[in-house]
Write a protein that holds these residues in place. Structure first.
Motif, PDB file in Angstrom:
ATOM      1  N   TYR A 249      38.507  26.200  40.024  1.00 51.49           N
ATOM      2  CA  TYR A 249      37.536  25.397  39.284  1.00 51.49           C
ATOM      3  C   TYR A 249      37.746  23.897  39.400  1.00 51.49           C
ATOM      4  O   TYR A 249      38.123  23.245  38.433  1.00 51.49           O
ATOM      5  CB  TYR A 249      37.510  25.830  37.814  1.00 51.49           C
ATOM      6  CG  TYR A 249      37.155  27.291  37.662  1.00 51.49           C
ATOM      7  CD1 TYR A 249      35.826  27.701  37.666  1.00 51.49           C
ATOM      8  CD2 TYR A 249      38.151  28.266  37.563  1.00 51.49           C
ATOM      9  CE1 TYR A 249      35.501  29.043  37.554  1.00 51.49           C
ATOM     10  CE2 TYR A 249      37.827  29.607  37.451  1.00 51.49           C
ATOM     11  CZ  TYR A 249      36.501  29.989  37.447  1.00 51.49           C
ATOM     12  OH  TYR A 249      36.178  31.310  37.347  1.00 51.49           O
ATOM     13  N   ILE A 260      27.102  31.985  41.314  1.00 49.18           N
ATOM     14  CA  ILE A 260      27.435  33.424  41.242  1.00 49.18           C
ATOM     15  C   ILE A 260      26.658  34.082  40.110  1.00 49.18           C
ATOM     16  O   ILE A 260      26.122  35.177  40.256  1.00 49.18           O
ATOM     17  CB  ILE A 260      28.964  33.627  41.000  1.00 49.18           C
ATOM     18  CG1 ILE A 260      29.762  33.200  42.227  1.00 49.18           C
ATOM     19  CG2 ILE A 260      29.260  35.074  40.632  1.00 49.18           C
ATOM     20  CD1 ILE A 260      31.272  33.388  42.091  1.00 49.18           C
ATOM     21  N   TYR A 266      25.607  40.164  40.573  1.00 50.51           N
ATOM     22  CA  TYR A 266      26.575  39.792  39.528  1.00 50.51           C
ATOM     23  C   TYR A 266      25.949  40.063  38.157  1.00 50.51           C
ATOM     24  O   TYR A 266      25.313  39.209  37.544  1.00 50.51           O
ATOM     25  CB  TYR A 266      26.995  38.319  39.674  1.00 50.51           C
ATOM     26  CG  TYR A 266      28.235  37.987  38.863  1.00 50.51           C
ATOM     27  CD1 TYR A 266      29.492  38.429  39.267  1.00 50.51           C
ATOM     28  CD2 TYR A 266      28.135  37.260  37.688  1.00 50.51           C
ATOM     29  CE1 TYR A 266      30.625  38.152  38.521  1.00 50.51           C
ATOM     30  CE2 TYR A 266      29.265  36.968  36.935  1.00 50.51           C
ATOM     31  CZ  TYR A 266      30.513  37.417  37.353  1.00 50.51           C
ATOM     32  OH  TYR A 266      31.631  37.147  36.607  1.00 50.51           O
ATOM     33  N   GLY A 372      32.026  35.936  29.045  1.00 52.82           N
ATOM     34  CA  GLY A 372      32.132  36.008  30.510  1.00 52.82           C
ATOM     35  C   GLY A 372      33.172  36.993  31.011  1.00 52.82           C
ATOM     36  O   GLY A 372      33.276  37.227  32.194  1.00 52.82           O
ATOM     37  N   SER A 373      33.996  37.554  30.104  1.00 60.21           N
ATOM     38  CA  SER A 373      35.126  38.410  30.488  1.00 60.21           C
ATOM     39  C   SER A 373      36.173  37.630  31.279  1.00 60.21           C
ATOM     40  O   SER A 373      36.865  38.186  32.132  1.00 60.21           O
ATOM     41  CB  SER A 373      34.664  39.640  31.282  1.00 60.21           C
ATOM     42  OG  SER A 373      35.654  40.645  31.217  1.00 60.21           O
ATOM     43  N   THR A 374      36.282  36.327  30.994  1.00 69.02           N
ATOM     44  CA  THR A 374      37.342  35.540  31.636  1.00 69.02           C
ATOM     45  C   THR A 374      38.711  36.080  31.214  1.00 69.02           C
ATOM     46  O   THR A 374      39.689  35.943  31.948  1.00 69.02           O
ATOM     47  CB  THR A 374      37.184  34.045  31.272  1.00 69.02           C
ATOM     48  OG1 THR A 374      35.858  33.630  31.652  1.00 69.02           O
ATOM     49  CG2 THR A 374      38.180  33.162  32.011  1.00 69.02           C
ATOM     50  N   ASN A 377      40.496  38.001  33.765  1.00 72.24           N
ATOM     51  CA  ASN A 377      41.166  37.331  34.881  1.00 72.24           C
ATOM     52  C   ASN A 377      42.676  37.188  34.633  1.00 72.24           C
ATOM     53  O   ASN A 377      43.413  36.740  35.503  1.00 72.24           O
ATOM     54  CB  ASN A 377      40.543  35.959  35.165  1.00 72.24           C
ATOM     55  CG  ASN A 377      39.093  36.054  35.623  1.00 72.24           C
ATOM     56  OD1 ASN A 377      38.228  35.343  35.129  1.00 72.24           O
ATOM     57  ND2 ASN A 377      38.813  36.952  36.543  1.00 72.24           N
ATOM     58  N   TYR A 417      31.197  41.503  43.370  1.00 73.08           N
ATOM     59  CA  TYR A 417      32.208  40.546  43.838  1.00 73.08           C
ATOM     60  C   TYR A 417      32.142  40.321  45.350  1.00 73.08           C
ATOM     61  O   TYR A 417      33.049  39.747  45.934  1.00 73.08           O
ATOM     62  CB  TYR A 417      33.604  41.008  43.386  1.00 73.08           C
ATOM     63  CG  TYR A 417      33.742  40.850  41.891  1.00 73.08           C
ATOM     64  CD1 TYR A 417      34.286  39.700  41.332  1.00 73.08           C
ATOM     65  CD2 TYR A 417      33.251  41.826  41.023  1.00 73.08           C
ATOM     66  CE1 TYR A 417      34.375  39.527  39.960  1.00 73.08           C
ATOM     67  CE2 TYR A 417      33.326  41.669  39.643  1.00 73.08           C
ATOM     68  CZ  TYR A 417      33.882  40.511  39.116  1.00 73.08           C
ATOM     69  OH  TYR A 417      33.953  40.339  37.754  1.00 73.08           O
ATOM     70  N   GLU A 491      42.541  36.302  42.832  1.00 72.67           N
ATOM     71  CA  GLU A 491      42.027  36.599  41.479  1.00 72.67           C
ATOM     72  C   GLU A 491      42.058  38.090  41.190  1.00 72.67           C
ATOM     73  O   GLU A 491      41.847  38.913  42.072  1.00 72.67           O
ATOM     74  CB  GLU A 491      40.561  36.118  41.355  1.00 72.67           C
ATOM     75  CG  GLU A 491      40.016  36.219  39.939  1.00 72.67           C
ATOM     76  CD  GLU A 491      38.543  35.817  39.840  1.00 72.67           C
ATOM     77  OE1 GLU A 491      38.227  34.903  39.083  1.00 72.67           O
ATOM     78  OE2 GLU A 491      37.712  36.435  40.537  1.00 72.67           O
ATOM     79  N   SER A 493      40.181  40.683  38.307  1.00 71.11           N
ATOM     80  CA  SER A 493      39.169  40.714  37.257  1.00 71.11           C
ATOM     81  C   SER A 493      39.222  42.113  36.645  1.00 71.11           C
ATOM     82  O   SER A 493      38.643  43.060  37.172  1.00 71.11           O
ATOM     83  CB  SER A 493      37.797  40.405  37.878  1.00 71.11           C
ATOM     84  OG  SER A 493      36.867  40.141  36.876  1.00 71.11           O
TER      85      SER A 493
HETATM   86  C1  AVI Z   1      35.192  33.840  35.270  1.00 74.83           C
HETATM   87  N1  AVI Z   1      35.406  35.229  35.597  1.00 74.83           N
HETATM   88  C2  AVI Z   1      35.187  36.087  34.455  1.00 74.83           C
HETATM   89  C3  AVI Z   1      34.677  35.682  36.798  1.00 74.83           C
HETATM   90  C4  AVI Z   1      34.915  37.188  37.019  1.00 74.83           C
HETATM   91  O1  AVI Z   1      33.927  37.905  37.102  1.00 74.83           O
HETATM   92  O2  AVI Z   1      36.077  37.616  37.062  1.00 74.83           O
HETATM   93  C5  AVI Z   1      35.082  34.903  38.021  1.00 74.83           C
HETATM   94  C6  AVI Z   1      34.499  35.445  39.273  1.00 74.83           C
HETATM   95  N2  AVI Z   1      35.167  35.740  40.350  1.00 74.83           N
HETATM   96  C7  AVI Z   1      34.350  36.186  41.270  1.00 74.83           C
HETATM   97  N3  AVI Z   1      33.152  36.229  40.763  1.00 74.83           N
HETATM   98  C8  AVI Z   1      33.213  35.740  39.525  1.00 74.83           C
END
Ligand code: AVI
Ligand code: SAH
Length: 531
Positions: A249, A260, A266, A372-374, A377, A417, A491, A493
């Motif tokens: 970010y 996205i 998404y 957002g379900s961050t 992560n 994704y 990442e 998720s």
């Molecule tokens: C911010 N977060 C919740 C997103 C997720 O879905 O894990 C980040 C993201 N990574 C890829 N697409 C979106």
């Protein structure tokens, strides 16, 4: 506040700018200039206004001065309102006035390499160069490239070598000097120590928060204090190379993330929004009157309006994010749109955070908001630590409304994704772009590709950057080799069931009060309480 007139032949560096707000980078240039050029002082000249900038993200003058004083934090850095007092807006005039006012001082104009890139657009830039010598400092993301800018080329014959730095302030203009090695002024080890100190610090000085434009306050905890370099070097050195997703970010990454949320695959953003809208009355009813809302990872603050509009007499909205400029911009827009006090905190949500005391009226209770379900992560154990810290930040009697993405069909998850338009791929690849720009990393970006898959055992999407062929990433004197198909894990998720989420919450002072979902059960909004 006026600068005392000097009678000795003082060597003074001038850093001009809007300081909107002042940050660690300004200080780093100034300290480098004091040391490398042997200056007696650096004056920060805060310009009264830049009519080209949007006034909504432009803090009032007195606030910028006050914040600059807090950030400068050095006996030889002086924050000055010289330009305001003299009614000056252009550097060319400011320099003349400074020299007239201080005939016994030698001035060196200071700028970051980003300043040199656009120097040729400044009013009378050639006159400026004739009037005072200037020194340019490499900044994270800006280095050698600035040397091919129009002004650098035009003035190439007047550049002096850095071995002449100590006498530089006494040379007659036009002359300039470039320091190529100041974009990493602090060693990784030093940073690491500083980071540990920072995370042990459970209290931040309240006076670091200042009113900012339309914001009730802006508190900058400097989450970016160089950690990117140290973390990248550490993460790339691991057996499974990895890096924290918080480094996605930067300004560009935040904007790609917005992209996205608009792609059709998404589903989380639109599903969560629908849950909030369908259940707004019930959710806001459960929360009650007079709350202060504190949003973690607020991004573009796009999910706050329904909540603030539905709540009874909300006391305030405080947005928090790691992405500084994006945060200031988004929170400032919200401050204009919402009829309650809005503040912003730039911080890493893994660090302890305390609200500045006595700035906003205490709310009936705080509501943490983390859409957002961050939270997905984070690794489960990190999420537990996060929830515990959030309980301390928000205080007893608090509630926490959290967006939680649910376990579902693998094909739906993997498409979300790896969208057909390639926006998620761009988001992932931006990490490499950022490493190149900010760390000067040597990377052949085309050697890498976006790779995302659902790890069923751990109930999580994993994003990686995969080497299409054997390649390497070089940062400073660290070289990291990738075999073909080797990945950098960028990442996780995590996807939850109600049971798994409750298990996690039950290890913290919170308990789940109520959960709302969409008809397909793809996403959930969970209201926690620590009462
Ligand atoms: C911010 N977060 C919740 C997103 C997720 O879905 O894990 C980040 C993201 N990574 C890829 N697409 C979106
Ligand atoms: N809340 C928004 C944005 C989610 S994107 C939504 O629901 O759509 C995740 C946000 O968390 C980004 O704005 C990112 O800058 C922020 N973020 C990621 N890691 C962070 C960290 N460690 N500390 C603070 N903010 C972080």
């Amino acid at each position: 506040m006026p600068i005392a007139k000097s009678n000795a032949r003082r060597k003074i560096g001038i850093l001009g700018g809007s300081f909107n707000p002042a940050h660690a980078g300004h200080r780093e240039i100034s300290v480098a200039a004091l040391e490398r050029l042997g200056l007696d002082a650096v004056w920060w000249l805060v310009t009264p206004g830049n009519p080209l900038k949007d006034s909504s993200i432009y803090a009032p003058y007195e606030e910028r001065l006050k914040h600059a004083r807090v950030i400068s934090d050095h006996p030889d850095i002086v924050v000055s309102d010289f330009e305001k007092r003299h009614g000056l807006t252009y550097t060319v005039d400011t320099l003349e006035a400074l020299q007239d006012d201080n005939p016994n001082s030698r001035f060196v104009w200071l700028m970051g390499a980003d300043g040199l890139e656009t120097f040729h657009k400044w009013k009378d830039w050639r006159v400026i160069a004739d009037r005072a010598v200037f020194a340019v400092f490499a900044r994270p993301g800006y280095g050698e490239g600035a040397l091919s800018s129009p002004a650098a080329k035009d003035l190439a014959a007047f550049r002096v070598e850095i071995d002449q730095a100590t006498d530089f302030a006494l040379i007659d203009a036009p002359r300039w000097i470039y320091f190529p090695d100041t974009n990493n002024p602090i060693s990784s080890t030093e940073l690491r120590n500083r980071k540990i100190q920072h995370s042990n610090k459970d209290n931040q000085p309240a006076d670091l928060s200042v009113p900012h434009g339309h914001l009730a306050y802006f508190l900058d905890l400097h989450p970016d204090l160089g950690d990117f370099r140290a973390d990248a070097i550490e993460g790339l050195g691991k057996k499974q190379k990895s890096i924290s997703p918080k480094y996605f970010y930067d300004e560009r990454g935040s904007k790609i993330f917005n992209g996205i949320t608009e792609v059709k695959e998404y589903y989380p953003t639109r599903t969560e929004r629908q849950i909030f809208l369908d259940n707004a009355k019930e959710i806001t009813g459960e929360i009650g009157a007079g709350v202060g809302v504190f949003e973690y990872g607020s991004g573009s603050s796009e999910k706050i309006e329904w909540l603030v509009k539905g709540l009874k007499n909300p006391a305030a909205y405080v947005a928090m994010d790691i992405s500084r400029d994006h945060l200031i911009e988004s929170a400032s827009v919200m401050a204009e749109q919402l009829s309650i006090p809005v503040a912003a905190i730039c911080a890493d949500f893994h660090a302890p955070i305390k609200f500045p005391k006595g700035v906003l009226k205490d709310p009936e209770h705080w509501l943490g908001y983390f859409p957002g379900s961050t939270i997905g992560n984070m690794l489960p154990e990190t999420a537990v630590g996060f929830l515990r810290r959030a309980s301390e930040t928000l205080g007893t009697g608090a509630q926490f409304l959290i967006g939680v993405d649910q376990v579902k069909d693998k094909s739906v998850l993997e498409a979300a994704y790896d969208d057909a338009e390639g926006v998620t791929a761009k988001f992932n690849m931006n990490l490499l772009v950022r490493m190149q720009r900010e760390l000067g990393a040597k990377i052949n970006i085309d050697d890498f590709e976006h790779y995302a898959f659902y790890n069923e055992q751990l109930s999580r999407i994993e994003m990686h950057l995969r080497a299409k062929q054997a390649t390497k990433i070089v940062i400073d004197d660290h070289e990291f080799s990738f075999a073909k198909d080797e990945t950098l894990h960028t990442e996780n998720s995590h996807k939850f069931t109600d049971e798994k989420f409750s298990q996690l919450v039950n290890q913290t002072p919170w308990h789940v009060e109520k959960t709302w979902t969409d008809p397909q059960g793809w996403f959930a909004a969970c209201l926690l309480s620590n009462r």
